[in-house]
Design an enzyme around this catalytic site. Structure first.
Site, PDB file in Angstrom:
ATOM      1  N   SER A 126       0.734  -1.214   0.102  1.00 17.12           N
ATOM      2  CA  SER A 126      -0.082  -0.071  -0.100  1.00 17.12           C
ATOM      3  C   SER A 126       0.941   1.219  -0.026  1.00 17.12           C
ATOM      4  O   SER A 126       0.319   2.415   0.018  1.00 17.12           O
ATOM      5  CB  SER A 126      -0.894   0.054   1.224  1.00 17.12           C
ATOM      6  OG  SER A 126      -0.210  -0.146   2.508  1.00 17.12           O
ATOM      7  N   HIS A 147      -3.240  -3.609  -4.942  1.00 17.28           N
ATOM      8  CA  HIS A 147      -3.416  -3.263  -3.453  1.00 17.28           C
ATOM      9  C   HIS A 147      -4.988  -3.619  -3.394  1.00 17.28           C
ATOM     10  O   HIS A 147      -5.725  -2.679  -3.660  1.00 17.28           O
ATOM     11  CB  HIS A 147      -3.060  -1.777  -3.391  1.00 17.28           C
ATOM     12  CG  HIS A 147      -3.300  -1.517  -1.731  1.00 17.28           C
ATOM     13  ND1 HIS A 147      -3.856  -0.086  -1.408  1.00 17.28           N
ATOM     14  CD2 HIS A 147      -3.538  -2.357  -0.606  1.00 17.28           C
ATOM     15  CE1 HIS A 147      -4.016  -0.347  -0.049  1.00 17.28           C
ATOM     16  NE2 HIS A 147      -3.887  -1.488   0.355  1.00 17.28           N
ATOM     17  N   GLU A 159      -6.696  -1.161  -5.943  1.00 12.60           N
ATOM     18  CA  GLU A 159      -5.963   0.028  -6.474  1.00 12.60           C
ATOM     19  C   GLU A 159      -4.492  -0.680  -7.105  1.00 12.60           C
ATOM     20  O   GLU A 159      -3.776  -1.348  -6.669  1.00 12.60           O
ATOM     21  CB  GLU A 159      -5.319   0.620  -5.104  1.00 12.60           C
ATOM     22  CG  GLU A 159      -4.679   2.029  -5.388  1.00 12.60           C
ATOM     23  CD  GLU A 159      -4.225   2.690  -4.206  1.00 12.60           C
ATOM     24  OE1 GLU A 159      -4.515   3.741  -4.093  1.00 12.60           O
ATOM     25  OE2 GLU A 159      -3.988   1.981  -3.083  1.00 12.60           O
ATOM     26  N   ASN A 197      -4.094   5.617   0.671  1.00 12.68           N
ATOM     27  CA  ASN A 197      -3.300   5.718   1.702  1.00 12.68           C
ATOM     28  C   ASN A 197      -2.746   7.491   2.076  1.00 12.68           C
ATOM     29  O   ASN A 197      -2.706   8.098   3.114  1.00 12.68           O
ATOM     30  CB  ASN A 197      -2.099   5.161   2.142  1.00 12.68           C
ATOM     31  CG  ASN A 197      -2.350   3.886   2.812  1.00 12.68           C
ATOM     32  OD1 ASN A 197      -3.449   3.588   3.387  1.00 12.68           O
ATOM     33  ND2 ASN A 197      -1.434   2.872   2.966  1.00 12.68           N
TER      34      ASN A 197
END
Length: 232
Positions: A126, A147, A159, A197
């Protein structure tokens, strides 16, 4: 699906890491009819992973979201191995180990040696640079970030992050697989934190700043209520 791995689905998915994320990825792949080989450093970890997958499938069965026959068939598609060499026949590998760049680079170096030149190597990272992971291999054009969100069987988002040398063919194959698994794809540049994130971490930090600034129980209660409203 034309965007699949060179025009077709991968026959064997290798998953490195038998933790919560790796187990969830393996479960989703097996439920969709793909053969899966889970790798981890000890048989005990692998046994725990299989038990976790078994319980997850049972919950889906009890909720009527999956038939018992399909659950049994999914379990039958999953094998385990404590050696990375066992992934030599996988044509799509997904690494899902601890978020440590040195450990991931070591795994990618090993996978690069034992897998086919055509095998795609994806990382569930991530935050770690896909370009750096690709540099640990002789085929950086086959390396990509994939991800998944936790818990994998429930969360729809995946992702995808292209490294500096990731080919468009690799991206399309990975995107096709994610969509086949029933996931919604978001594409990110190879930047720290990617998309999710980069948004999530500052929000969490701000929440702690707010908590530090309020002094009354009423203020703390208001923060708890606002976080619950956001989560819902």
């Amino acid at each position: 699906m034309a965007s699949m791995l060179y025009g077709h689905l991968p026959q064997v998915i290798g998953v490195v890491g038998a933790g919560q994320m790796g187990s969830g990825i393996a479960q989703v792949c097996a439920t969709k009819g793909l053969d899966v080989l889970i790798n981890d450093r000890s048989q005990d970890l692998l046994d725990r992973s299989m038990q976790s997958i078994r319980k997850s499938l049972q919950r889906l069965t009890h909720k009527g979201q999956l038939s018992k026959q399909n659950a049994d068939e999914a379990l039958g598609r999953i094998r385990t191995d404590t050696s990375l060499d066992g992934l030599r026949h996988a044509d799509f590998c997904i690494e899902a180990v601890v978020e440590n760049e040195d450990i991931k680079r070591g795994i990618f170096q090993h996978l690069d040696k034992v897998t086919s030149v055509h095998t795609i190597l994806a990382s569930n990272t991530s935050s770690i640079s896909i370009t750096k992971l690709g540099a640990a291999t002789s085929k950086p054009h086959r390396v990509i970030g994939m991800h998944f969100m936790n818990p994998v069987p429930i969360m729809k988002l995946v992702e995808l992050a292209k490294g500096q040398h990731t080919s468009q063919q690799t991206f399309e194959a990975c995107k096709g697989l994610a969509e086949f698994l029933g996931k919604e794809v978001a594409t990110s540049q190879d930047r720290p934190g990617f998309l999710v994130n980069r948004v999530l971490i500052p929000m969490i930090n701000e929440a702690f700043f707010c908590l530090m600034e309020v002094s009354s129980n009423t203020g703390r209660a208001a923060l708890r209520q606002s976080s619950m409203a956001y989560a819902s």
